[in-house]
Design a protein around this motif. Structure first.
Motif, PDB file in Angstrom:
ATOM      1  N   PHE A   1       2.209  -2.195  -0.619  1.00 11.93           N
ATOM      2  CA  PHE A   1       1.076  -1.796  -1.455  1.00 11.93           C
ATOM      3  C   PHE A   1      -0.209  -1.683  -0.635  1.00 11.93           C
ATOM      4  O   PHE A   1      -1.003  -0.755  -0.826  1.00 11.93           O
ATOM      5  CB  PHE A   1       0.883  -2.760  -2.616  1.00 11.93           C
TER       6      PHE A   1
ATOM      7  N   HIS B   1     -10.021   1.595  -2.797  1.00  8.92           N
ATOM      8  CA  HIS B   1      -8.725   1.530  -2.129  1.00  8.92           C
ATOM      9  C   HIS B   1      -8.778   0.684  -0.860  1.00  8.92           C
ATOM     10  O   HIS B   1      -7.813  -0.020  -0.539  1.00  8.92           O
ATOM     11  CB  HIS B   1      -8.192   2.935  -1.845  1.00  8.92           C
TER      12      HIS B   1
ATOM     13  N   ILE C   1       0.291   1.826  -6.273  1.00  9.59           N
ATOM     14  CA  ILE C   1      -0.642   1.067  -5.433  1.00  9.59           C
ATOM     15  C   ILE C   1      -0.633  -0.435  -5.732  1.00  9.59           C
ATOM     16  O   ILE C   1      -1.411  -1.185  -5.158  1.00  9.59           O
ATOM     17  CB  ILE C   1      -2.079   1.631  -5.509  1.00  9.59           C
TER      18      ILE C   1
ATOM     19  N   THR D   1      -6.578  -2.708  -0.396  1.00  9.51           N
ATOM     20  CA  THR D   1      -5.821  -3.016   0.825  1.00  9.51           C
ATOM     21  C   THR D   1      -6.048  -4.459   1.220  1.00  9.51           C
ATOM     22  O   THR D   1      -5.100  -5.203   1.500  1.00  9.51           O
ATOM     23  CB  THR D   1      -6.269  -2.089   1.978  1.00  9.51           C
TER      24      THR D   1
ATOM     25  N   ARG E   1      -0.079   1.515   1.391  1.00  8.93           N
ATOM     26  CA  ARG E   1      -0.315   2.701   0.549  1.00  8.93           C
ATOM     27  C   ARG E   1      -1.800   2.860   0.238  1.00  8.93           C
ATOM     28  O   ARG E   1      -2.348   3.961   0.317  1.00  8.93           O
ATOM     29  CB  ARG E   1       0.468   2.580  -0.756  1.00  8.93           C
ATOM     30  N   CYS E   2      -2.459   1.762  -0.120  1.00  9.74           N
ATOM     31  CA  CYS E   2      -3.890   1.829  -0.434  1.00  9.74           C
ATOM     32  C   CYS E   2      -4.702   2.213   0.796  1.00  9.74           C
ATOM     33  O   CYS E   2      -5.644   3.004   0.702  1.00  9.74           O
ATOM     34  CB  CYS E   2      -4.371   0.488  -0.988  1.00  9.74           C
TER      35      CYS E   2
END
Length: 189
Positions: free
Chosen positions: A170, A103, A8, A107, A173-174
């Protein structure tokens, strides 16, 4: 956990060093023009890639910000619902809620890194190629000078664009983890 933090983007590998390339000027005008055409295509590709990465990061910031705001509205509802649950059931729900919220914030953090334009320095063409005392005096000499400039620009811009792309990866993904976590939390509640 270390692999997850790396996945992450909270833990990153050291950036790779950029290799220094030297261009040996050509004496053939047609070859120099082909080299220049090739480098212009590379430069154009990098600029399109950069625009796409920055646009997607901007969208992620907006989407994650909206979802985070809406998600935050659930806090009073969750607190009210958790009063009726036992302590041992409310702790996992609270933990999942905090992980999901974190998360969404990761982001935003990753996406905003790309949007800080003062952090990224891109080389550009310069008038120095025309005004310096040792400037090219022939057409093929000027083409070689332009080729050298474009090689420098492409080689210095690519790692910067790769870093922006990594931020996008990243952030995505988050965002994905947060969305699945939010879905799980909603179903569980």
């Amino acid at each position: 956990m270390a692999n997850y933090f790396q996945y992450i983007g909270l833990k990153r590998d050291a950036s790779a060093a950029v290799a220094v390339e030297t261009y040996v000027p050509t004496t053939n005008k047609e070859v120099a023009e082909k080299y220049l055409e090739y480098l212009n295509e590379l430069d154009h590709y990098q600029k399109e890639r950069r625009t796409t990465i920055e646009g997607k990061n901007s969208q992620l910031v907006g989407q994650a910000s909206i979802v985070t705001s809406i998600f935050s509205l659930f806090v009073p509802l969750l607190i009210d619902k958790f009063k009726d649950l036992s302590f041992w059931i409310s702790i996992p729900f609270s933990f999942i809620f905090l992980v999901v919220m974190a998360h969404y914030l990761f982001t935003i953090l990753h996406s905003i890194r790309t949007l800080k334009i003062d952090k990224y320095h891109y080389p550009t063409r310069s008038t120095t190629s025309l005004t310096k005392a040792t400037r090219a005096t022939t057409e093929v000499g000027f083409l070689n000078e332009e080729i050298t400039d474009l090689i420098y620009i492409v080689n210095k811009s690519t790692p910067v664009d790769n870093e922006k792309g990594q931020n996008l990866i990243f952030a995505t993904r988050c965002f994905e983890i947060a969305n699945f976590g939010f879905g799980f939390l909603a179903v569980a509640i």
